[in-house]
Design a protein around this motif. Sequence first.
Motif, PDB file in Angstrom:
ATOM      1  N   ALA A  22      20.197 -12.815 -26.219  1.00 53.35           N
ATOM      2  CA  ALA A  22      19.581 -12.179 -27.383  1.00 53.35           C
ATOM      3  C   ALA A  22      18.798 -13.186 -28.223  1.00 53.35           C
ATOM      4  N   LEU A  23      19.422 -14.332 -28.523  1.00 50.59           N
ATOM      5  CA  LEU A  23      18.735 -15.325 -29.350  1.00 50.59           C
ATOM      6  C   LEU A  23      17.626 -16.023 -28.574  1.00 50.59           C
ATOM      7  N   GLY A  24      17.814 -16.182 -27.260  1.00 51.66           N
ATOM      8  CA  GLY A  24      16.770 -16.793 -26.446  1.00 51.66           C
ATOM      9  C   GLY A  24      15.499 -15.975 -26.443  1.00 51.66           C
ATOM     10  N   GLU A  25      15.645 -14.658 -26.432  1.00 58.59           N
ATOM     11  CA  GLU A  25      14.461 -13.800 -26.473  1.00 58.59           C
ATOM     12  C   GLU A  25      13.730 -13.912 -27.815  1.00 58.59           C
ATOM     13  N   ASP A  26      14.443 -14.321 -28.866  1.00 59.36           N
ATOM     14  CA  ASP A  26      13.782 -14.537 -30.163  1.00 59.36           C
ATOM     15  C   ASP A  26      12.593 -15.479 -30.011  1.00 59.36           C
ATOM     16  N   TYR A  27      12.848 -16.617 -29.358  1.00 54.17           N
ATOM     17  CA  TYR A  27      11.799 -17.628 -29.223  1.00 54.17           C
ATOM     18  C   TYR A  27      10.673 -17.142 -28.321  1.00 54.17           C
ATOM     19  N   ASN A  28      11.051 -16.454 -27.247  1.00 54.19           N
ATOM     20  CA  ASN A  28      10.018 -15.890 -26.372  1.00 54.19           C
ATOM     21  C   ASN A  28       9.140 -14.897 -27.119  1.00 54.19           C
ATOM     22  N   ILE A  29       9.770 -14.041 -27.911  1.00 54.40           N
ATOM     23  CA  ILE A  29       9.018 -13.037 -28.672  1.00 54.40           C
ATOM     24  C   ILE A  29       8.065 -13.707 -29.644  1.00 54.40           C
ATOM     25  N   PHE A  30       8.548 -14.731 -30.333  1.00 51.64           N
ATOM     26  CA  PHE A  30       7.718 -15.393 -31.334  1.00 51.64           C
ATOM     27  C   PHE A  30       6.505 -16.066 -30.693  1.00 51.64           C
ATOM     28  N   MET A  31       6.729 -16.745 -29.559  1.00 50.16           N
ATOM     29  CA  MET A  31       5.618 -17.431 -28.908  1.00 50.16           C
ATOM     30  C   MET A  31       4.666 -16.447 -28.227  1.00 50.16           C
ATOM     31  N   ILE A  32       5.212 -15.463 -27.500  1.00 49.19           N
ATOM     32  CA  ILE A  32       4.368 -14.498 -26.808  1.00 49.19           C
ATOM     33  C   ILE A  32       3.548 -13.680 -27.806  1.00 49.19           C
ATOM     34  N   SER A  33       4.128 -13.394 -28.981  1.00 51.51           N
ATOM     35  CA  SER A  33       3.371 -12.674 -30.013  1.00 51.51           C
ATOM     36  C   SER A  33       2.129 -13.458 -30.410  1.00 51.51           C
ATOM     37  N   SER A  34       2.301 -14.776 -30.538  1.00 55.02           N
ATOM     38  CA  SER A  34       1.163 -15.628 -30.893  1.00 55.02           C
ATOM     39  C   SER A  34       0.110 -15.613 -29.781  1.00 55.02           C
ATOM     40  N   ILE A  35       0.557 -15.717 -28.519  1.00 52.97           N
ATOM     41  CA  ILE A  35      -0.382 -15.708 -27.388  1.00 52.97           C
ATOM     42  C   ILE A  35      -1.103 -14.369 -27.304  1.00 52.97           C
ATOM     43  N   TRP A  36      -0.356 -13.289 -27.458  1.00 53.26           N
ATOM     44  CA  TRP A  36      -0.948 -11.947 -27.369  1.00 53.26           C
ATOM     45  C   TRP A  36      -2.056 -11.774 -28.418  1.00 53.26           C
ATOM     46  N   LYS A  37      -1.785 -12.194 -29.657  1.00 51.62           N
ATOM     47  CA  LYS A  37      -2.778 -12.010 -30.727  1.00 51.62           C
ATOM     48  C   LYS A  37      -4.011 -12.882 -30.489  1.00 51.62           C
ATOM     49  N   LYS A  38      -3.798 -14.109 -30.042  1.00 48.94           N
ATOM     50  CA  LYS A  38      -4.929 -15.001 -29.804  1.00 48.94           C
ATOM     51  C   LYS A  38      -5.771 -14.533 -28.621  1.00 48.94           C
ATOM     52  N   SER A  39      -5.122 -13.862 -27.656  1.00 49.09           N
ATOM     53  CA  SER A  39      -5.857 -13.420 -26.476  1.00 49.09           C
ATOM     54  C   SER A  39      -6.815 -12.267 -26.787  1.00 49.09           C
ATOM     55  N   LEU A  40      -6.720 -11.693 -27.989  1.00 54.28           N
ATOM     56  CA  LEU A  40      -7.651 -10.630 -28.375  1.00 54.28           C
ATOM     57  C   LEU A  40      -9.058 -11.161 -28.570  1.00 54.28           C
ATOM     58  N   SER A  41      -9.178 -12.460 -28.848  1.00 54.66           N
ATOM     59  CA  SER A  41     -10.500 -13.022 -29.119  1.00 54.66           C
ATOM     60  C   SER A  41     -10.804 -14.267 -28.291  1.00 54.66           C
ATOM     61  N   LYS A  42      -9.831 -14.703 -27.478  1.00 53.72           N
ATOM     62  CA  LYS A  42     -10.050 -15.934 -26.724  1.00 53.72           C
ATOM     63  C   LYS A  42      -9.653 -15.731 -25.273  1.00 53.72           C
ATOM     64  N   LYS A  43     -10.121 -16.627 -24.428  1.00 54.49           N
ATOM     65  CA  LYS A  43      -9.695 -16.613 -23.033  1.00 54.49           C
ATOM     66  C   LYS A  43      -8.187 -16.807 -22.984  1.00 54.49           C
ATOM     67  N   LEU A  44      -7.562 -16.223 -21.988  1.00 54.73           N
ATOM     68  CA  LEU A  44      -6.108 -16.260 -21.922  1.00 54.73           C
ATOM     69  C   LEU A  44      -5.586 -17.696 -21.835  1.00 54.73           C
ATOM     70  N   GLY A  45      -6.258 -18.534 -21.054  1.00 52.18           N
ATOM     71  CA  GLY A  45      -5.820 -19.917 -20.942  1.00 52.18           C
ATOM     72  C   GLY A  45      -5.821 -20.616 -22.285  1.00 52.18           C
ATOM     73  N   GLN A  46      -6.885 -20.408 -23.064  1.00 55.03           N
ATOM     74  CA  GLN A  46      -6.967 -21.017 -24.385  1.00 55.03           C
ATOM     75  C   GLN A  46      -5.929 -20.405 -25.324  1.00 55.03           C
ATOM     76  N   ALA A  47      -5.717 -19.083 -25.197  1.00 56.31           N
ATOM     77  CA  ALA A  47      -4.719 -18.423 -26.040  1.00 56.31           C
ATOM     78  C   ALA A  47      -3.318 -18.977 -25.764  1.00 56.31           C
ATOM     79  N   ILE A  48      -3.010 -19.211 -24.490  1.00 57.25           N
ATOM     80  CA  ILE A  48      -1.704 -19.776 -24.135  1.00 57.25           C
ATOM     81  C   ILE A  48      -1.574 -21.184 -24.691  1.00 57.25           C
ATOM     82  N   SER A  49      -2.615 -21.980 -24.495  1.00 56.11           N
ATOM     83  CA  SER A  49      -2.587 -23.358 -24.968  1.00 56.11           C
ATOM     84  C   SER A  49      -2.389 -23.425 -26.481  1.00 56.11           C
ATOM     85  N   GLU A  50      -3.139 -22.597 -27.215  1.00 54.60           N
ATOM     86  CA  GLU A  50      -3.025 -22.603 -28.673  1.00 54.60           C
ATOM     87  C   GLU A  50      -1.708 -21.976 -29.128  1.00 54.60           C
ATOM     88  N   GLY A  51      -1.222 -20.977 -28.379  1.00 54.65           N
ATOM     89  CA  GLY A  51       0.059 -20.366 -28.725  1.00 54.65           C
ATOM     90  C   GLY A  51       1.203 -21.354 -28.615  1.00 54.65           C
TER      91      GLY A  51
END
Length: 742
Positions: A633-662
Motif C-alpha cells: 500500500a505505501l509502496g504504491e504511494d511513491y509510484n502514484i506520485f511519480m507516475i502522476s508527474s510523468i502523466w501530466k508532463k506527457s500531455l505537452s512533452k515527448k514521453l522520454g522527456q516526461a519520464i526524465s523530468e518526472g
Amino acid sequence: MENSWFERFSERISGKNGKWITVVLWIIMVGILNGLLPQANSQEDNAASNFDEDVPSVEASRIAKEQFPSDSGVPALITWYREDGLTQEDFQHIQQLSKEITEDPLPHQKGTIPYFQLPPQALKQQVSEDGTTIVQPIFFDENQETAVYKEGLEKVKSQVKDIFGSEPFQADIDADQTLVSRVTGPAGIAVDAEGLFSNADVSLLLSTVALVLIFLLVIYRSPILALIPLVAVGFAYGVINPLLGWMAAQGWITFDAQGLSIMTVLLFGAGTDYCLFLIARYRSFLKEEESRLTAMKKAFSGTAGAIAMSGLTVMFALLILLLAQYGTLQRFAVPFSLAILIMMIASLTLVPALLGIFGRGSFFPFIPRTPAMEEERARKKGKSVPKKTTKLTIWDRLGKLVIDKKWIIALTTALILGVLALFSTQTKYTFDTLSTFPEDTPSRQGFSLIGEHFDPGQLAPVQIIVQTDGKSTNIKENLEDLSYIAKVSDAKKAEDDPNLLSYSAEYSMNPYSQEAVNKIKNLRDISENALQSAAISNPEDKVWIAGQTAEQYDTSQIVNRDSKVIIPVIIVMIALLLVLYLRSLTAMAYLMATVLLSYFSAIGIGWIILHYGFGVEELQGFIPLYSFVFIVALGEDYNIFMISSIWKKSLSKKLGQAISEGVSETGSVITSAGLILAGTFAVLITLPIQVLVQFGTVTAIGVLLDTFIVRPFLVPSLTGILGKYAFWPSKPKLKTERSKSH
C-alpha cells in the motif's frame, strides 16, 4: 476543471482569512474531542480474544471447562533455582511462603499446592533430578485482567523479600551459589507481555518524533519547516486518539497496545510523507511566483490528487483487514485506516493553512525567491546578483540515464530483486509467543529453567477429549507410543457423560515450538483413527484438542487463511484504484508487479539479515501479512506520485522527456519521504518485542527498496520501454508518437 477546483479549494484554506479559520477550526475540533471523549489508551483491551467461538481449540476449551471443571485456574509458575543445588533453608522458606499464601490468599487467588503440609521427603520429590530446581504453582481466577495477576505477583515478591531476606527475583540467573526465582506460566507470560508493550508506547513515540524531526532538519535545514509536519501529525493524533477512545467505549471496535504502537509509527511515517509531497512542490513554485498564494494554488493542484489517491489507497487496503478472522489483525483495520484518513485530511487542509501563515518564512533561513525578488533584494543591499548557471542535479542525470539505458536498468534491477525474492522461499515461521520476548524476560527465563531441568511439556500439556460412545479404545496406548509424547494421563470421565473422556498429554519438547504445533494434526489423526478402529461412527466430530499448543496451531491455520483472503483482495483493490486514477491497464499491471517484487525481496533480505546476521531461527508467522499490507500500500504511494508527474508532463512533452523530468522532479522529495518512512518503521527495531522488531526490519527494507530501486530505476525504465503502450487502453493527447526514438 480539476485544477480550477483544487485552486479554489486551496485559496479557501490558505488565503488571507481562510488560513486562520482553518487552523482555528482544527484547534476547536481537537479541544472539543479531547474534552468530551475518552482517550484511546484508556480503552485498550489487551486481553481481547483472537478467536471466534467455533475455532477448534476454543470449542475444546469450552467443553473442558464444562465437562472437566478444574479448581486450578490460570497458573503462575514460580520457578526456584540454585545452580549448586537447593538447600534445606531454601525448602523451609518455600514452605513458609506456601503457608502464607494459603492462609492469606493473594488477590483473586484460586488455589496453590500446599507445600508447607508436605514432609521433607515428599517435598524433595517435587525437585528436579539434579536437585537444582522446583516449581511452585499459584492459580488465579480465570478471565481476569492482566493487572490482577500483576498485583498478586507483586505481593508475592514482597513476601519473598521478607521471608528469604533477599530478592531472588532480581538475582542474575547465571550467578553462582545464589537462589534465583522467575515467574512463568500463562499468568507470568501475560504480565511480561503487557509490561513490554506498555513500556514500548512512550519510548516508541519519543523515538519516532525525534527521528522525524532530525530527518526534517537535515533535509530542509529549516526549524519552522521541520515543525510544520510534526504539528500536523500532532493535530491529527489529537483527533484520532479521542475518536478511537469513543468508538471503543461504544463497543464498536476493540484495539490493544500493539495496535496503537504500530498506528503511531504509521501516522508519523505516512503523515510526514504526505506533508513533504506538498511542501516540496510549494517550494519549487515559490521560486517562480511572487505571490505565495499563487504558488500554493499551483502546488496544491499539482499534488492534492496524488496525495488523496495515495491516502485512499492505503486507507482501503487497511480496511480490508476487517476480513481477517484472527482478532489482532482484524483489530488493526479501523485504527490504522482512521489514522490515514485523518492524516490525509490534515495534509490537505491544515498543512496548506500553516504554510499560508508562514509563507516563505516557512523555509527560513533558506528562503525561496523568484529571480526578480533576488535582484530586488540584492539591489537594496547594493550588491549585484550573480548570473545563475544551469547545473544538472543528480536527479536530472538519473532521469536521463533511465531513458538512455532503459533496457539495461530494467533487466538489472529486476534480476537483483528477483534473486533477493528467491530467499523469501527459504523463510521459516513460528507462532511461539515466548520467542517474541527478549531472552532476559523473566517468564522466558523461567520457562528455560523448567525445560532444562524438567520435561518442558509440563508447562503446557495438551488436553485430548474424545467421545467414545461407551466403547473401549486404545487412545492412551497409541499416544504413549509417540516419540514426542513424554507422558499421558489416565482417562478422566466427564461429569455429565461417562462416555466423554479426557487425556492429558505432555510433550517431550518445547510445547510452544513450531515442531510441537505441527504435531497437533497428527494427535488428532491418531485419536480419530483410534475411534474408527473401535467402530465409533463419525470420529472426526468426536475429538477435541485443548491447550496452548492447540491454540497456536489454530493461530497458524487462521493467519494462513487470512493471508490467502486478504492479500488477493488488497491486490485487486489497489489495481482497481490505479486503473480508475491512471485509466491504464498496462500501467496498473507493471506498477503492481514492481511493488509485489519489492515485497518478496524485502522478505528475502529480512530473512538474510535476521537469520544469518542475528541468528533468528524463525520469523513470527504474522510478518508476511503485516508487511504485505504496508509495503504494497505505501509502496504504491511513491509510484502514484511519480507516475502522476510523468502523466501530466506527457500531455505537452515527448514521453522520454516526461519520464526524465518526472524522475528529476520527484526524486528528492520521494527519497526524503522514503527515508523518513523507513526510519519510522526502523524505530520498531529498538523495541524489546521480536514481532515488532521483525516487522519493522522487513517493512523498512521494503520501503527502502521502493525508494531507491523500484521508483527511480525500475518503474521509469519500464515506462520508457513500453512507450505509448504504458497508457493502454487510453489514447493520451500527447506527443508520445514522436518519442519512439527514445
